[in-house]
Design a protein around this motif. Sequence first.
Motif, PDB file in Angstrom:
ATOM      1  N   MET A 120       0.807  -1.229   0.000  1.00  0.00           N
ATOM      2  CA  MET A 120       0.000   0.000   0.000  1.00  0.00           C
ATOM      3  C   MET A 120       0.844   1.285   0.000  1.00  0.00           C
ATOM      4  O   MET A 120       0.343   2.349   0.346  1.00  0.00           O
ATOM      5  CB  MET A 120      -0.936   0.033   1.225  1.00  0.00           C
ATOM      6  CG  MET A 120      -1.979  -1.057   1.245  1.00  0.00           C
ATOM      7  SD  MET A 120      -3.203  -0.954  -0.053  1.00  0.00           S
ATOM      8  CE  MET A 120      -4.278   0.310   0.593  1.00  0.00           C
ATOM      9  N   LEU A 121       2.090   1.191  -0.390  1.00  0.00           N
ATOM     10  CA  LEU A 121       2.943   2.373  -0.296  1.00  0.00           C
ATOM     11  C   LEU A 121       3.151   3.041  -1.648  1.00  0.00           C
ATOM     12  O   LEU A 121       3.193   2.389  -2.687  1.00  0.00           O
ATOM     13  CB  LEU A 121       4.310   2.003   0.291  1.00  0.00           C
ATOM     14  CG  LEU A 121       4.325   1.498   1.730  1.00  0.00           C
ATOM     15  CD1 LEU A 121       5.756   1.239   2.181  1.00  0.00           C
ATOM     16  CD2 LEU A 121       3.649   2.475   2.669  1.00  0.00           C
ATOM     17  N   ILE A 122       3.273   4.347  -1.599  1.00  0.00           N
ATOM     18  CA  ILE A 122       3.728   5.116  -2.753  1.00  0.00           C
ATOM     19  C   ILE A 122       4.936   5.895  -2.251  1.00  0.00           C
ATOM     20  O   ILE A 122       4.799   6.796  -1.425  1.00  0.00           O
ATOM     21  CB  ILE A 122       2.640   6.098  -3.248  1.00  0.00           C
ATOM     22  CG1 ILE A 122       1.407   5.318  -3.737  1.00  0.00           C
ATOM     23  CG2 ILE A 122       3.192   6.990  -4.367  1.00  0.00           C
ATOM     24  CD1 ILE A 122       0.208   6.198  -4.062  1.00  0.00           C
ATOM     25  N   ASN A 123       6.112   5.499  -2.691  1.00  0.00           N
ATOM     26  CA  ASN A 123       7.327   6.116  -2.164  1.00  0.00           C
ATOM     27  C   ASN A 123       7.762   7.261  -3.083  1.00  0.00           C
ATOM     28  O   ASN A 123       8.322   7.037  -4.147  1.00  0.00           O
ATOM     29  CB  ASN A 123       8.422   5.061  -2.028  1.00  0.00           C
ATOM     30  CG  ASN A 123       9.593   5.577  -1.244  1.00  0.00           C
ATOM     31  OD1 ASN A 123       9.854   6.781  -1.236  1.00  0.00           O
ATOM     32  ND2 ASN A 123      10.313   4.671  -0.589  1.00  0.00           N
ATOM     33  N   GLN A 124       7.526   8.439  -2.606  1.00  0.00           N
ATOM     34  CA  GLN A 124       7.791   9.645  -3.386  1.00  0.00           C
ATOM     35  C   GLN A 124       9.239   9.706  -3.885  1.00  0.00           C
ATOM     36  O   GLN A 124       9.487  10.118  -5.012  1.00  0.00           O
ATOM     37  CB  GLN A 124       7.500  10.861  -2.499  1.00  0.00           C
ATOM     38  CG  GLN A 124       7.650  12.187  -3.205  1.00  0.00           C
ATOM     39  CD  GLN A 124       7.340  13.351  -2.278  1.00  0.00           C
ATOM     40  OE1 GLN A 124       7.301  13.181  -1.055  1.00  0.00           O
ATOM     41  NE2 GLN A 124       7.120  14.511  -2.840  1.00  0.00           N
ATOM     42  N   THR A 125      10.174   9.272  -3.017  1.00  0.00           N
ATOM     43  CA  THR A 125      11.583   9.396  -3.402  1.00  0.00           C
ATOM     44  C   THR A 125      11.935   8.457  -4.552  1.00  0.00           C
ATOM     45  O   THR A 125      12.956   8.629  -5.196  1.00  0.00           O
ATOM     46  CB  THR A 125      12.521   9.106  -2.211  1.00  0.00           C
ATOM     47  OG1 THR A 125      12.270   7.768  -1.766  1.00  0.00           O
ATOM     48  CG2 THR A 125      12.281  10.063  -1.073  1.00  0.00           C
ATOM     49  N   MET A 126      11.092   7.464  -4.792  1.00  0.00           N
ATOM     50  CA  MET A 126      11.383   6.541  -5.886  1.00  0.00           C
ATOM     51  C   MET A 126      10.646   6.898  -7.167  1.00  0.00           C
ATOM     52  O   MET A 126      10.766   6.213  -8.171  1.00  0.00           O
ATOM     53  CB  MET A 126      11.039   5.112  -5.453  1.00  0.00           C
ATOM     54  CG  MET A 126      11.975   4.613  -4.357  1.00  0.00           C
ATOM     55  SD  MET A 126      11.367   3.122  -3.566  1.00  0.00           S
ATOM     56  CE  MET A 126      11.855   1.898  -4.778  1.00  0.00           C
ATOM     57  N   LEU A 127       9.870   7.953  -7.126  1.00  0.00           N
ATOM     58  CA  LEU A 127       9.146   8.379  -8.327  1.00  0.00           C
ATOM     59  C   LEU A 127       9.843   9.584  -8.961  1.00  0.00           C
ATOM     60  O   LEU A 127      10.112  10.576  -8.278  1.00  0.00           O
ATOM     61  CB  LEU A 127       7.695   8.753  -7.977  1.00  0.00           C
ATOM     62  CG  LEU A 127       6.749   7.592  -7.737  1.00  0.00           C
ATOM     63  CD1 LEU A 127       5.384   8.094  -7.291  1.00  0.00           C
ATOM     64  CD2 LEU A 127       6.609   6.732  -8.984  1.00  0.00           C
ATOM     65  N   GLY A 132      -0.204   6.789   7.519  1.00  0.00           N
ATOM     66  CA  GLY A 132       0.771   7.869   7.708  1.00  0.00           C
ATOM     67  C   GLY A 132       1.047   8.588   6.397  1.00  0.00           C
ATOM     68  O   GLY A 132       1.057   9.818   6.332  1.00  0.00           O
ATOM     69  N   GLN A 133       1.221   7.807   5.341  1.00  0.00           N
ATOM     70  CA  GLN A 133       1.486   8.410   4.032  1.00  0.00           C
ATOM     71  C   GLN A 133       0.312   9.242   3.535  1.00  0.00           C
ATOM     72  O   GLN A 133       0.487  10.193   2.791  1.00  0.00           O
ATOM     73  CB  GLN A 133       1.757   7.309   3.006  1.00  0.00           C
ATOM     74  CG  GLN A 133       3.107   6.675   3.135  1.00  0.00           C
ATOM     75  CD  GLN A 133       3.547   6.090   1.798  1.00  0.00           C
ATOM     76  OE1 GLN A 133       2.736   5.695   0.975  1.00  0.00           O
ATOM     77  NE2 GLN A 133       4.848   6.039   1.594  1.00  0.00           N
ATOM     78  N   MET A 134      -0.880   8.840   3.930  1.00  0.00           N
ATOM     79  CA  MET A 134      -2.070   9.551   3.453  1.00  0.00           C
ATOM     80  C   MET A 134      -2.437  10.717   4.356  1.00  0.00           C
ATOM     81  O   MET A 134      -3.479  11.327   4.166  1.00  0.00           O
ATOM     82  CB  MET A 134      -3.260   8.585   3.395  1.00  0.00           C
ATOM     83  CG  MET A 134      -3.140   7.539   2.324  1.00  0.00           C
ATOM     84  SD  MET A 134      -4.649   6.555   2.303  1.00  0.00           S
ATOM     85  CE  MET A 134      -4.074   4.975   2.821  1.00  0.00           C
TER      86      MET A 134
HETATM   87  C1  LIG Z   1      11.481   5.092   0.046  1.00  0.00           C
HETATM   88  O1  LIG Z   1      12.598   4.823  -0.750  1.00  0.00           O
HETATM   89  C2  LIG Z   1      13.829   5.229  -0.183  1.00  0.00           C
HETATM   90  C3  LIG Z   1      14.909   5.043  -1.236  1.00  0.00           C
HETATM   91  O2  LIG Z   1      14.838   3.781  -1.824  1.00  0.00           O
HETATM   92  C4  LIG Z   1      14.079   4.428   1.088  1.00  0.00           C
HETATM   93  O3  LIG Z   1      15.292   4.833   1.690  1.00  0.00           O
HETATM   94  C5  LIG Z   1      12.913   4.676   2.049  1.00  0.00           C
HETATM   95  O4  LIG Z   1      13.059   3.870   3.195  1.00  0.00           O
HETATM   96  C6  LIG Z   1      11.592   4.336   1.376  1.00  0.00           C
HETATM   97  N1  LIG Z   1      10.490   4.743   2.238  1.00  0.00           N
HETATM   98  C7  LIG Z   1       9.519   3.914   2.617  1.00  0.00           C
HETATM   99  C8  LIG Z   1       8.444   4.487   3.457  1.00  0.00           C
HETATM  100  O5  LIG Z   1       9.493   2.739   2.289  1.00  0.00           O
END
Ligand SMILES: *[C@@H]1O[C@H](CO)[C@@H](O)[C@H](O)[C@H]1NC(C)=O
Length: 500
Positions: free
Chosen positions: A284-291, A417-419
């Motif tokens: 259920m995650l959308i990881n902003q840093t990976m987009l 938390g993400q939402m």
């Molecule tokens: C999101 O991605 C970054 C980089 O891959 C990672 O360090 C971070 O733990 C991730 N965050 C979550 C909430 O999974």
Amino acid sequence: MAMEKRSISRAKLGLLVGILFCSIIITLKITLTPTIVSISTKVSLPTTMSLKQDSHYYSSSSSPQPLLSPPPPPPVIPPPPPLQPRPPPQENKESTIEKQTKQSPPESLPENRIMCDRTPSRYDLCKISGPTVVDPNTFTFFELGPTRSTRPNLIQKIQPYPRKYEEYIMAHIKNITLISGPRGPTCKVHHNTTALVFSAGGYTGNFFHDFNDGFIPLFITVNTIFHDEQDFVIVITEGPDWWIRKYANLLHVFSKHPVVALGNDKSTHCFPSAHLGLISHGFMLINQTMLPNSKTYQHFHDLLHQAYGQGHQMRPTSRPRIVLVSRKGSGGRVIINQRKLIRVMKQIGFDVILFEPTLKTPLEESYALISSSHVMIGVHGAALTHSLFLRPGAVFVQIVPIGVDWAAHAFFAKAAGQMNLEYIEYGIGVEESSLVDKYGKNSTLLKDPFALQRNGKGWPTEIMDIYLKKQNVRLDLVRFKSCLKEAYKKAKLFMYQQEK
Ligand SMILES: *[C@@H]1O[C@H](CO)[C@@H](O)[C@H](O)[C@H]1NC(C)=O
Ligand SMILES: *[C@@H]1O[C@H](CO)[C@@H](O)[C@H](O)[C@H]1NC(C)=O
Ligand SMILES: *[C@@H]1O[C@H](CO)[C@@H](O)[C@H](O)[C@H]1NC(C)=O
Ligand SMILES: *[C@@H]1O[C@H](CO)[C@@H](O)[C@H](O)[C@H]1NC(C)=O
């Protein structure tokens, strides 16, 4: 006094949990919502709980039921095999498939227009970067490059479903073949836009999985590969017939083109290129840093609003509206004293709405209800996926039965938390579990679920079934009331902020 005791155990728990898993949410919860009764009496957060458990749990406990009319046959998911210890996904772990692909011709050969990335732990991705025609009878994509007789045939296979780590379900996902070399069949339907190909099979039909393995990965993939700019055609390799109907509005927000369903459509389709597989960032995650375009859940919410936010209107309310998500039937995790609970909620000042979603419930209706509410509350289960429809700032209360702490955190607490939801967790005490009637409050089953796991890697199926399908909840309404009061306070604040 009782409250004091709890805060002590919470503090201890914070420490313990900090070195285990899900530390962020829990420690946050502890510091931010100090008055909330939280978390069950026992720390049972296995660090390596078998991922099969979640699927087992969701596929069996809320097994897909008929949906829309006429009722389609439920997705065919045979009963899960006994749980076997299996390592959780590890990034960069080399799979055997990966080794095999390394033996194929180097990807840099100019004629190699088929490329696959098998390094991620949750999914594979393949790409055909030239014209391709798909034969729906053999589920084969032929790459239609300039013919060179000397070119060796290149064959890749992919199962485009983002649960690669879970052998059990992957055995039921169609293998798609990508091939270059032989001439493909003649193209019947020409498309001018690239294809995005994935499976809507597997656990599809369970509301959690529809989003966790479907729409959230679809959102991530579109934003990763196309940067949300490029037009594409959705091609599904398999999936229940009702899927396209049920999710028509949402699918239409992703792509204006009709969905091509390979299983049903016997004509050959050709595309200027194709992408196969969906990217997942975790439950259920959308990881902003990976987009690449830094999109977040906010953008996913916008899509949901475009799809479902246009129709029904809920009547306005002066009291905070609480939606009680109720599980029905014999699936377990039912609130036994639900009527009394509703009375207490009304006393506190809530406008109470009982929500019993089925697979037939139109999403526009669910959306109108949830997105106009201030609090959503329910026992851990797939229906809590409706928390996706809450507005940021709304309150989400998850009641966690004995033994399901891990899933509660992994599937809903982290995403809450993400939402930006106000997340409150109520872990039931041993005495609030119906299992106490049968097993006694001193049983290991109730006091230390973690101890029953095999090498800490998962419960045998019988034990799993006890926690998930045989356990109901009899809330201690005195203890739970403080939780509801906290929710009420937050809901009033949320209402006030909405009005401003
Ligand atoms: C999101 O991605 C970054 C980089 O891959 C990672 O360090 C971070 O733990 C991730 N965050 C979550 C909430 O999974
Ligand atoms: C697809 O291929 C995998 C790996 O070769 C295999 O384990 C699986 O059973 C196949 N699935 C189907 C539905 O044929
Ligand atoms: C693709 O483009 C061609 C030429 O512009 C057009 O004739 C055809 O109808 C288009 N096909 C689709 C499926 O849009
Ligand atoms: C449970 O354990 C407590 C303390 O160890 C004991 O006093 C009590 O009698 C036990 N209850 C049952 C039902 O066995």
